[in-house]
Design a protein around this motif. Structure first.
Motif, PDB file in Angstrom:
ATOM      1  N   ALA A 119       0.015   2.635  -9.826  1.00 10.31           N
ATOM      2  CA  ALA A 119       0.188   4.017 -10.301  1.00 10.31           C
ATOM      3  C   ALA A 119       1.030   4.809  -9.295  1.00 10.31           C
ATOM      4  O   ALA A 119       1.917   5.578  -9.674  1.00 10.31           O
ATOM      5  CB  ALA A 119      -1.181   4.673 -10.496  1.00 10.31           C
ATOM      6  N   ALA A 120       0.773   4.598  -7.999  1.00 10.41           N
ATOM      7  CA  ALA A 120       1.524   5.344  -6.971  1.00 10.41           C
ATOM      8  C   ALA A 120       3.007   4.957  -7.002  1.00 10.41           C
ATOM      9  O   ALA A 120       3.886   5.798  -6.855  1.00 10.41           O
ATOM     10  CB  ALA A 120       0.939   5.052  -5.587  1.00 10.41           C
ATOM     11  N   GLN A 162       1.429   4.179 -18.300  1.00 11.96           N
ATOM     12  CA  GLN A 162       1.688   5.607 -18.110  1.00 11.96           C
ATOM     13  C   GLN A 162       2.753   6.044 -19.092  1.00 11.96           C
ATOM     14  O   GLN A 162       3.601   5.253 -19.467  1.00 11.96           O
ATOM     15  CB  GLN A 162       2.242   5.870 -16.717  1.00 11.96           C
ATOM     16  CG  GLN A 162       1.251   5.626 -15.621  1.00 11.96           C
ATOM     17  CD  GLN A 162       1.816   6.111 -14.301  1.00 11.96           C
ATOM     18  OE1 GLN A 162       3.021   6.263 -14.145  1.00 11.96           O
ATOM     19  NE2 GLN A 162       0.939   6.361 -13.365  1.00 11.96           N
ATOM     20  N   ASN A 207       0.829  -1.206   0.000  1.00 10.87           N
ATOM     21  CA  ASN A 207       0.000   0.000   0.000  1.00 10.87           C
ATOM     22  C   ASN A 207       0.859   1.251   0.000  1.00 10.87           C
ATOM     23  O   ASN A 207       0.464   2.282  -0.515  1.00 10.87           O
ATOM     24  CB  ASN A 207      -0.902   0.016   1.230  1.00 10.87           C
ATOM     25  CG  ASN A 207      -2.037  -0.967   1.090  1.00 10.87           C
ATOM     26  OD1 ASN A 207      -2.495  -1.218  -0.034  1.00 10.87           O
ATOM     27  ND2 ASN A 207      -2.476  -1.541   2.186  1.00 10.87           N
ATOM     28  N   ARG A 212       4.630   6.557  -9.980  1.00 15.78           N
ATOM     29  CA  ARG A 212       4.853   7.995  -9.739  1.00 15.78           C
ATOM     30  C   ARG A 212       6.126   8.184  -8.920  1.00 15.78           C
ATOM     31  O   ARG A 212       6.941   9.052  -9.194  1.00 15.78           O
ATOM     32  CB  ARG A 212       3.657   8.607  -8.994  1.00 15.78           C
ATOM     33  CG  ARG A 212       2.619   9.226  -9.923  1.00 15.78           C
ATOM     34  CD  ARG A 212       1.686  10.166  -9.173  1.00 15.78           C
ATOM     35  NE  ARG A 212       1.047   9.541  -8.015  1.00 15.78           N
ATOM     36  CZ  ARG A 212      -0.038   8.783  -8.090  1.00 15.78           C
ATOM     37  NH1 ARG A 212      -0.622   8.553  -9.249  1.00 15.78           N
ATOM     38  NH2 ARG A 212      -0.565   8.266  -7.003  1.00 15.78           N
ATOM     39  N   GLU A 268      -7.526  -4.945  -9.021  1.00 20.44           N
ATOM     40  CA  GLU A 268      -7.760  -4.172  -7.796  1.00 20.44           C
ATOM     41  C   GLU A 268      -6.531  -3.389  -7.342  1.00 20.44           C
ATOM     42  O   GLU A 268      -6.610  -2.594  -6.418  1.00 20.44           O
ATOM     43  CB  GLU A 268      -8.191  -5.105  -6.646  1.00 20.44           C
ATOM     44  CG  GLU A 268      -9.567  -5.719  -6.784  1.00 20.44           C
ATOM     45  CD  GLU A 268      -9.576  -6.989  -7.653  1.00 20.44           C
ATOM     46  OE1 GLU A 268      -8.511  -7.343  -8.212  1.00 20.44           O
ATOM     47  OE2 GLU A 268     -10.640  -7.609  -7.781  1.00 20.44           O
ATOM     48  N   GLU A 269      -5.390  -3.669  -7.966  1.00 26.42           N
ATOM     49  CA  GLU A 269      -4.168  -3.029  -7.473  1.00 26.42           C
ATOM     50  C   GLU A 269      -3.665  -1.898  -8.383  1.00 26.42           C
ATOM     51  O   GLU A 269      -2.520  -1.453  -8.251  1.00 26.42           O
ATOM     52  CB  GLU A 269      -3.057  -4.081  -7.330  1.00 26.42           C
ATOM     53  CG  GLU A 269      -3.340  -5.098  -6.246  1.00 26.42           C
ATOM     54  CD  GLU A 269      -2.334  -6.238  -6.271  1.00 26.42           C
ATOM     55  OE1 GLU A 269      -1.669  -6.443  -5.251  1.00 26.42           O
ATOM     56  OE2 GLU A 269      -2.219  -6.922  -7.318  1.00 26.42           O
ATOM     57  N   VAL A 270      -4.526  -1.462  -9.288  1.00 30.20           N
ATOM     58  CA  VAL A 270      -4.124  -0.440 -10.259  1.00 30.20           C
ATOM     59  C   VAL A 270      -3.644   0.834  -9.563  1.00 30.20           C
ATOM     60  O   VAL A 270      -2.649   1.439  -9.937  1.00 30.20           O
ATOM     61  CB  VAL A 270      -5.312  -0.133 -11.207  1.00 30.20           C
ATOM     62  CG1 VAL A 270      -5.029   1.075 -12.060  1.00 30.20           C
ATOM     63  CG2 VAL A 270      -5.577  -1.351 -12.070  1.00 30.20           C
ATOM     64  N   LYS A 271      -4.341   1.204  -8.490  1.00 29.57           N
ATOM     65  CA  LYS A 271      -3.989   2.431  -7.779  1.00 29.57           C
ATOM     66  C   LYS A 271      -2.589   2.336  -7.169  1.00 29.57           C
ATOM     67  O   LYS A 271      -1.791   3.265  -7.258  1.00 29.57           O
ATOM     68  CB  LYS A 271      -4.997   2.680  -6.650  1.00 29.57           C
ATOM     69  CG  LYS A 271      -6.087   3.603  -7.048  1.00 29.57           C
ATOM     70  CD  LYS A 271      -6.762   4.149  -5.797  1.00 29.57           C
ATOM     71  CE  LYS A 271      -7.946   4.982  -6.212  1.00 29.57           C
ATOM     72  NZ  LYS A 271      -9.091   4.763  -5.348  1.00 29.57           N
ATOM     73  N   GLN A 272      -2.320   1.196  -6.526  1.00 32.48           N
ATOM     74  CA  GLN A 272      -0.997   1.024  -5.904  1.00 32.48           C
ATOM     75  C   GLN A 272       0.098   1.080  -6.971  1.00 32.48           C
ATOM     76  O   GLN A 272       1.140   1.676  -6.759  1.00 32.48           O
ATOM     77  CB  GLN A 272      -0.888  -0.318  -5.171  1.00 32.48           C
ATOM     78  CG  GLN A 272      -1.602  -0.356  -3.850  1.00 32.48           C
ATOM     79  CD  GLN A 272      -2.939  -1.031  -3.976  1.00 32.48           C
ATOM     80  OE1 GLN A 272      -3.724  -0.689  -4.872  1.00 32.48           O
ATOM     81  NE2 GLN A 272      -3.224  -1.985  -3.115  1.00 32.48           N
TER      82      GLN A 272
END
Ligand code: AMP
Length: 424
Positions: A358-359, A385, A324, A362, A352-356
């Motif tokens: 992306a972070a 990205q 996370n 970044r 479900e882990e797309v957000k993690q």
């Protein structure tokens, strides 16, 4: 720059030479002279940077410059606090290794093992104590330990210490130390809380910051496998089996998940051990020893359990689940490709882990190449990205034994029998 130029004594240079270290790492170059001058220090450095030698070598030298009078009882002159038992054991080992030609005595005390032998060692006298906070306070309470003459205090992995809820223990311990002392604080990250703690305990510290792991991680080949959540285990077993991987560290998010995956891998015929915070000290030591000796191919671990483990040059690290906290990704992949050795870090990423993901990208400021394994294609796609200009070019993306058209069926047949014949 050589170790000689850092002003270390002959005994320490000899011990360092025996380790085969040719030149100091960046954190050592900065930290050693400042510590030798007696300054407090705030250091941003993670495991793998050589930070342990960075504080241990000058600490040994300082203590040895003002030796305890002969025949006088020893007392704790240096205290090194670490968040985990494993790290305490490793730091103790480093102190013993680097200090082998000096007449100083070191000891480690941590929970999960009996108090008795620790009490005996403390009674016989210790110059350098490496400890985890809880057990240290147990000894203080039982009056088997006196910290009133500590000259050098090291807080190692301070951020982890706070993450693990040790802040109150740390504050209680600091109150037991004499007000005049040298303080060294090491932390991989600098939250507001760490800044506050630093401001409270450090006096005009020298600040040392070495390149973060994600810079070092340039030598690590990273890849993302988009995959359905319920097929991750199957893909992992396939990768381990088909690549004939002998040593892979697999990260999961939870203790429960670690236990479950360990069992499933065993069922697939892959020898696996599990490392997490609920395991007894004996089980943790055994898991690590089995992994290091090659007795088990896969070590499944949670982030906290893996923190600070000194396992060198792992060829493979797998993120079975993404962390996370994006910085944890950097810590995890830093376990591979150390000291210039090449390594690869694979992440099995579900929708479900797309957000993690992306972070993490970044933070890394670059995109991790996506790859798929025939027969394991995901039904979703992970958005790519835009890679930053001058970004790192990915290496070829397939495991060494990849067979492009291997039908899915074949792998399933291989199933549990596949890996069992792999290892003697
Ligand atoms: P640490 O960051 O303290 O966990 O150290 C990581 C690893 O680097 C350990 O295995 C050390 O033995 C190794 N190491 C420390 N200093 C050096 C050096 N100057 N040259 C090569 N390896 C080193």
């Amino acid at each position: 720059m050589s170790f000689q130029q850092l002003g270390l004594s002959a005994e320490l240079l000899r011990a360092v030479g025996e380790q085969g270290y040719e030149r100091p790492t960046p954190v050592q170059k900065q930290a050693i002279p400042a510590i030798l001058e007696g300054r407090d220090m705030l250091a941003g450095a993670q495991t793998g940077t050589g930070k342990t030698a960075g504080f241990t070598l000058p600490l040994l030298q300082l203590l040895n410059e003002t030796p305890n009078a002969k025949g006088q009882p020893r007392f704790v002159r240096a205290l090194i606090l670490t968040p985990t038992r494993e790290l305490a054991a490793q730091v103790h080992e480093s102190v013993t290794t680097y200090g082998k030609y000096l007449p100083l005595r070191a000891s480690a005390i941590f929970g999960g093992v009996g108090m008795g032998p620790q009490v005996d060692r403390l009674r016989r006298g210790v110059d350098i104590l490496v400890a985890t906070p809880g057990r240290l306070l147990d000894h203080v309470q039982q009056k088997t330990l006196d910290l009133s003459r500590v000259e050098i205090f090291v807080l190692d992995e301070a951020d982890r210490m706070l993450d693990m809820g040790f802040i109150h223990d740390v504050r209680r311990i600091i109150k037991l130390l004499p007000p005049r002392r040298q303080n060294l604080l090491f932390s991989a990250t600098f939250s507001e809380e760490i800044r506050t703690l630093s401001a409270q305990i450090l006096h005009q510290p020298a600040e040392v910051e070495v390149a973060r792991r994600n810079a070092a991680a340039e030598t690590v080949s990273q890849r993302v496998f988009p995959i359905e959540k319920d097929r991750k285990r199957e893909l992992l077993s396939y990768l381990v089996g088909s690549g004939n991987w002998q040593q892979v560290l697999v990260f999961v998010r939870t203790k429960h998940g670690a236990d479950r995956l360990g069992r499933q891998l065993e069922r697939d015929g892959i020898r696996a051990a599990v490392l997490h915070g609920d395991k007894s000290q004996g089980a943790r030591t055994r898991a690590l020893a089995d992994f290091k000796s090659g007795g088990v191919a896969v070590l499944v671990a949670t982030d906290i359990a893996a923190r600070g483990l000194d396992i060198d040059q792992l060829p493979h690290v797998v993120n079975f689940e993404l962390p996370n906290v994006p910085e944890d990704y950097v810590h995890r992949i830093g376990r591979t490709g150390r000291a210039g050795a090449s390594g690869e870090a694979l992440s099995l990423v579900c929708a479900e882990e797309v957000k993690q993901l992306a972070a993490i990208e970044r933070l890394l400021k670059r995109e991790i190449p996506r790859v798929t394994m025939p027969g394991f294609e995901a039904t979703f796609s992970l958005k790519v990205q835009a890679a930053p200009k001058g970004g790192h070019a990915p290496r070829p993306n397939l495991p060494p034994t990849h067979r492009p058209n291997a039908p899915r069926k074949r792998r399933e047949q291989a199933g549990s029998g596949r890996a069992s014949g792999r290892r003697a």
